[in-house]
Motif scaffolding. Structure first.
Motif, PDB file in Angstrom:
ATOM      1  N   LEU A 213     -55.910 -48.857  22.869  1.00 39.05           N
ATOM      2  CA  LEU A 213     -54.569 -48.919  22.299  1.00 39.05           C
ATOM      3  C   LEU A 213     -53.541 -48.695  23.400  1.00 39.05           C
ATOM      4  N   GLY A 214     -52.595 -49.581  23.505  1.00 37.43           N
ATOM      5  CA  GLY A 214     -51.604 -49.501  24.563  1.00 37.43           C
ATOM      6  C   GLY A 214     -51.270 -50.860  25.141  1.00 37.43           C
ATOM      7  N   PHE A 215     -52.282 -51.774  25.161  1.00 42.27           N
ATOM      8  CA  PHE A 215     -51.969 -53.126  25.623  1.00 42.27           C
ATOM      9  C   PHE A 215     -50.893 -53.734  24.732  1.00 42.27           C
ATOM     10  N   ASP A 216     -50.924 -53.384  23.442  1.00 44.87           N
ATOM     11  CA  ASP A 216     -49.946 -53.906  22.491  1.00 44.87           C
ATOM     12  C   ASP A 216     -48.555 -53.347  22.744  1.00 44.87           C
ATOM     13  N   GLY A 217     -48.484 -52.189  23.422  1.00 46.83           N
ATOM     14  CA  GLY A 217     -47.183 -51.600  23.748  1.00 46.83           C
ATOM     15  C   GLY A 217     -46.352 -52.492  24.652  1.00 46.83           C
TER      16      GLY A 217
END
Length: 455
Positions: A213-217
């Motif tokens: 989770l974080g690539f979507d950030g």
């Protein structure tokens, strides 16, 4: 190149980020050494097949990243999946997607601060956990307030530091393997016939995806991207791919060298020290301290820094559309950042982090909630790709606009079904509250309406 003016908005944020800035931002958000902190938990749930859990997690996130890339091209605006579901399907669906991912975005800074503060307290106990938490929150809030360029510069430095620590661990681990210190067969971290079931793998993957989770950030920085919108999507895919390689390699190697494997599989890792115990086994106390401190700094400063930035942009986008209080849409004229949203995230992180630090299993409770919100929002993202491109645009690019989102949707459903039951209950309650809020909005004449696209 599409501009936000086409969709009824005014450009307020500063367009100063290039492909490398975005990719580094995503890598820092995911944290190249993220598995250090949750290795023991994933090892326990996967019954030792920790590398396989990360590979399955990668598959789930890879299809999601490809869907993100498609929607980023169509709607190059801040707001992430809130914008994509709202524009791709309908405004009310966008609200629910934004509400779902808020459970991830708002809680994850609190989780990161708490994990880091507990780790630092173990080394410097004279400063209590809540004291470390206050220090981390204040530091990150100041950096984010000074502007996205300052955040980008800091993340570059932190990325290099994390990669150096990871390289040191892998070199020492390689020497240990050469010396015959392996505790199991070379392929056991990927497949163990006596323990393998799909429910075990997906349950472990539901925890492992926390690291991804974080690539979507990256998508929340669409209005600060100075290049073509396609570069935004490519930076997400590139960051995810690089992180995945690092995650699989480090967990594979660590699983080969983990001492007391049987006890870890049977009893779990309540202290969260399995990775650091492995580091001490192969390199001595200095390596254990190095990896633990690096985890604390990476989670409490670098990762929390970009998480706070991403969350503030999501709140800004929803407030700009009158789906959250309008004061959250205020942008600092000097620093060109959503200032009130930034301060609100800091306040929530501080209050929630301090409160959860008083609970026996505060870290576990927060972790169980973070993933549910993200997975639910990603399900709506895949649906948005199909609705926008196949149904509305009559696209014949079946691979990108139908096959990829369908496969991504199916994998995510399997992950959600095998998540922690408590997370499913609390996540379900959160979604129910969102539906109530949406119903009240309709009843009071404030139904979600997105600015019309300029013809």
């Amino acid at each position: 190149m599409s501009t936000i003016e086409q969709f009824g908005y005014r450009q307020e944020l500063q367009r100063s980020l290039g492909f490398a800035d975005l990719m580094i931002y995503g890598l820092i958000f995911m944290v190249p050494i993220a598995p250090f902190g949750i290795f023991g938990n994933v090892f326990f749930i996967s019954k030792g097949m920790v590398a396989l859990a990360y590979i399955v997690g990668l598959l789930a996130m890879a299809f999601t990243a490809l869907s993100y890339a498609q929607m980023a091209r169509a709607f190059p605006m801040a707001g992430s999946v809130y914008t994509y579901a709202g524009r791709g399907i309908a405004a009310p669906v966008g609200f629910i997607a934004g509400w779902a991912i808020l459970l991830d975005y708002v809680l994850i800074p609190s989780l990161l601060y708490l994990v880091a503060s507990v780790a630092m307290n173990s080394f410097v106990p004279v400063i209590p956990v809540w004291g470390w938490l206050v220090l981390f929150v204040l530091l990150n809030t100041v950096v984010n307030y000074l502007g996205i360029q300052m955040t980008a510069r800091i993340t570059r430095i932190m990325l290099v530091a994390e990669l150096v620590v990871l390289a040191i661990f892998l070199v020492v681990a390689g020497i240990a393997l050469a010396q015959g210190k392996a505790q199991t067969g070379a392929f056991t971290p990927v497949f163990e016939s006596s323990s393998f079931t799909w429910s075990v793998v997906f349950a472990a993957a539901s925890v492992a995806v926390l690291s991804f989770l974080g690539f979507d950030g990256i998508s929340t920085l669409a209005e600060e991207n100075r290049e073509d919108a396609r570069r935004l999507g490519r930076s997400m895919v590139a960051a995810l791919g690089l992180a995945a390689v690092l995650f699989v390699v480090q967990t594979w190697v660590a699983a080969l060298l983990t001492p007391n494997r049987g006890a870890l599989i049977a009893d779990g890792d309540p202290a969260g020290s399995a990775f650091y115990d492995t580091a001490e086994f192969i390199g001595g106390h200095w390596l254990s301290v190095l990896t633990a401190v690096a985890t604390a700094v990476a989670w409490g400063f670098a990762n929390s820094l970009v998480a706070q930035a991403a969350t503030s942009r999501l709140l800004y986008a929803m407030a700009r559309d009158r789906q959250l209080p309008s004061f959250l849409a205020k942008v600092s004229e000097k620093h060109r950042v959503p200032v009130n949203a930034t301060f609100l995230v800091a306040g929530i992180s501080l209050v929630l982090g301090v409160f959860m630090s008083t609970r026996v299993n505060g870290i576990g409770e927060l972790t169980s909630l973070v993933n549910f919100g993200a997975m639910t929002a990603f399900l709506l993202l895949h649906i948005a790709v199909i609705v926008h491109y196949v149904i509305r645009q009559r696209s014949t690019n079946w691979l990108a606009h139908l096959v990829v989102p369908v496969i991504g949707f199916v994998i995510l459903v399997a992950v959600v079904i095998n998540q922690n039951v408590a997370a499913q209950w609390v996540g379900g309650i959160w979604l129910a509250i969102g539906l109530i809020v949406l119903g009240i909005s309709y009843a009071t004449g404030r139904r979600p309406v997105l600015p019309s696209e300029v013809q």
